[in-house]
Design a protein around this motif. Structure first.
Motif, short mmCIF file in Angstrom:
data_model
loop_
_atom_site.label_atom_id
_atom_site.label_comp_id
_atom_site.label_asym_id
_atom_site.label_seq_id
_atom_site.Cartn_x
_atom_site.Cartn_y
_atom_site.Cartn_z
N GLY A 59 0.97 -1.20 -0.22
CA GLY A 59 0.06 0.11 0.05
C GLY A 59 0.56 1.53 0.26
N ASN A 60 2.64 1.36 0.00
CA ASN A 60 2.97 2.15 0.08
C ASN A 60 2.93 2.44 -1.42
N PHE A 61 3.69 4.38 -1.70
CA PHE A 61 3.99 4.61 -3.17
C PHE A 61 4.50 5.58 -2.23
N THR A 62 5.65 6.24 -3.09
CA THR A 62 6.22 7.68 -3.15
C THR A 62 6.41 7.92 -5.24
N LEU A 63 7.22 9.59 -4.72
CA LEU A 63 6.91 10.40 -6.27
C LEU A 63 7.65 11.67 -5.75
N SER A 64 7.95 11.89 -7.11
CA SER A 64 9.06 12.91 -6.41
C SER A 64 8.11 14.23 -6.68
N VAL A 65 8.21 15.98 -6.19
CA VAL A 65 7.59 16.45 -6.09
C VAL A 65 8.93 17.63 -5.93
N ARG A 66 7.84 18.29 -6.99
CA ARG A 66 8.63 20.17 -7.45
C ARG A 66 8.60 20.94 -6.19
N ALA A 67 9.58 21.17 -5.67
CA ALA A 67 9.63 22.51 -4.66
C ALA A 67 8.32 23.56 -4.12
N ASN A 68 7.72 23.98 -3.95
CA ASN A 68 6.98 25.27 -3.66
C ASN A 68 5.64 25.27 -4.79
N THR A 69 5.06 23.98 -4.61
CA THR A 69 3.95 23.59 -5.61
C THR A 69 2.62 22.44 -4.70
N ASN A 70 1.81 22.02 -4.91
CA ASN A 70 0.51 22.31 -4.36
C ASN A 70 0.51 20.66 -5.38
N ILE A 71 -0.08 19.58 -3.79
CA ILE A 71 -0.20 17.92 -4.35
C ILE A 71 -1.07 17.47 -3.53
N THR A 72 -1.81 16.92 -4.23
CA THR A 72 -3.42 16.59 -4.37
C THR A 72 -3.81 15.40 -4.78
N LEU A 73 -3.92 13.76 -3.97
CA LEU A 73 -3.49 12.88 -4.80
C LEU A 73 -4.93 11.89 -4.68
N LEU A 74 -5.52 11.66 -5.91
CA LEU A 74 -6.43 11.01 -5.90
C LEU A 74 -6.87 9.50 -5.77
N LEU A 75 -7.42 8.71 -5.13
CA LEU A 75 -7.09 6.80 -5.01
C LEU A 75 -8.55 6.22 -5.45
N GLU A 76 -8.25 5.65 -6.48
CA GLU A 76 -9.36 5.03 -7.98
C GLU A 76 -9.44 3.32 -7.02
N HIS A 77 -10.15 2.25 -6.72
CA HIS A 77 -9.57 1.50 -6.76
C HIS A 77 -11.23 -0.34 -6.94
N SER A 78 -11.49 -0.70 -7.48
CA SER A 78 -12.21 -1.48 -7.95
C SER A 78 -13.12 -1.30 -6.63
N PHE A 79 -12.71 -1.67 -5.44
CA PHE A 79 -13.10 -2.24 -4.68
C PHE A 79 -13.67 -1.12 -3.50
N TYR A 80 -12.86 0.28 -3.60
CA TYR A 80 -12.86 1.75 -2.26
C TYR A 80 -13.86 2.37 -3.34
N HIS A 81 -14.27 3.44 -1.93
CA HIS A 81 -15.08 4.23 -2.61
C HIS A 81 -13.85 5.05 -3.64
N LYS A 82 -14.20 6.07 -4.06
CA LYS A 82 -13.00 7.13 -5.18
C LYS A 82 -12.99 7.89 -3.45
N THR A 83 -11.54 8.65 -3.11
CA THR A 83 -10.97 8.56 -2.26
C THR A 83 -9.77 10.32 -2.58
N GLN A 84 -9.98 11.22 -2.17
CA GLN A 84 -9.00 12.01 -2.10
C GLN A 84 -8.67 13.07 -1.22
N THR A 85 -6.76 13.21 -1.38
CA THR A 85 -6.44 13.40 -0.13
C THR A 85 -6.89 14.86 -0.08
N GLY A 86 -6.28 15.97 1.24
CA GLY A 86 -6.15 17.12 1.59
C GLY A 86 -5.01 17.63 0.29
N THR A 87 -5.17 19.27 0.22
CA THR A 87 -4.16 19.35 -1.19
C THR A 87 -2.66 20.35 0.13
#
Length: 244
Positions: A59-87
């Motif tokens: 269930g882990n993940f890693t991503l490279s993010v540029r400094a001084n930017t916003n990041i919001t993640l959306l998770l989608e899975h066939s068994f789970y409700h579509k869920t978004q993180t805070g920004t």
């Protein structure tokens, strides 16, 4: 003198450009809302860039993010409700709270069950916002983790009333309790059927200082029935230096 001035300007320009182009590795994990088991092979989308990635077998993940930017993640899975993180705003200092993004995601049957037992019938053309108000130095791995007695509101007014989750004696979330107007030790607060907009969570409690997350907000730009969950550390937390 003129050449010296130009040199100073160029140095400042390239230093600023280099600062803005710094990248940081942000890690995170996705867990089942009820069982806390890892959600593997889930599809993740970075909403600001459209970048796609998947959670691994843990269930882990890693991503490279540029400094001084916003990041919001959306998770989608066939068994789970579509869920978004805070920004989250990834600033150039990259503090500890920004280094990990957590997703607590209800499976579809759980979301349907909650739709029945909590006040308000979730609409498919709105967002549903939930936060955990954390006690000092508590994380998702602590049980309980919430700060009791806090009152929370969204700014601007979302046109929805907050629902405060209770807590069973075993420390698990109790969605059946009614009439709460402050947080329990569970710390969970839900707003159902929130209209489009960007919202900041503000919580208060006499004698308590909250580390209001200055880099985090809840963004309902795609009102399609998704859940937006600001799980710790993206929700309000009691300052370790607070005094009661």
């Amino acid at each position: 003198m003129r050449s010296l001035l130009i040199s100073i300007i160029l140095v400042f320009f390239f230093f600023n450009l280099s600062y803005q182009q710094k990248y940081f590795n942000v890690t995170g994990f996705a867990k089942d809302f009820v069982t806390f088991s890892p959600i593997k092979n889930a599809d993740l989308t970075v909403l600001e860039t459209g970048e796609k990635l998947k959670t691994d077998s843990e269930g882990n993940f890693t991503l490279s993010v540029r400094a001084n930017t916003n990041i919001t993640l959306l998770l989608e899975h066939s068994f789970y409700h579509k869920t978004q993180t805070g920004t989250t705003y990834i600033d150039g200092d990259f503090n500890t709270a920004q280094k990990q993004i957590t997703l607590q995601v209800p499976d579809s049957p759980t979301f349907d069950f909650l739709s029945i037992v909590v006040p308000g019938i979730p609409r498919s053309d709105r967002c549903h916002l939930v936060v955990t108000v954390s006690a000092a130095n508590k994380t998702l791995y602590d049980d309980p983790q919430g700060e009791p007695g806090a009152t929370c509101n969204l700014i601007p007014d979302p046109g929805a009333t907050p629902f405060y989750f209770g807590m069973f004696k075993n420390g698990k979330t109790n969605p059946f309790e009614r009439g709460l107007n402050v947080t329990s030790q569970d710390g969970g607060v839900l707003w159902v059927n929130v209209k489009k907009g960007d919202y900041k969570v503000v919580c208060t409690k006499p004698g308590v200082v909250f580390n209001d997350p200055p880099y985090s907000y809840l963004s309902c730009n795609d009102a399609d029935g998704r859940l937006i969950n600001a799980a710790p550390p993206l929700g309000p937390r009691v300052s370790p230096n607070t005094t009661n």
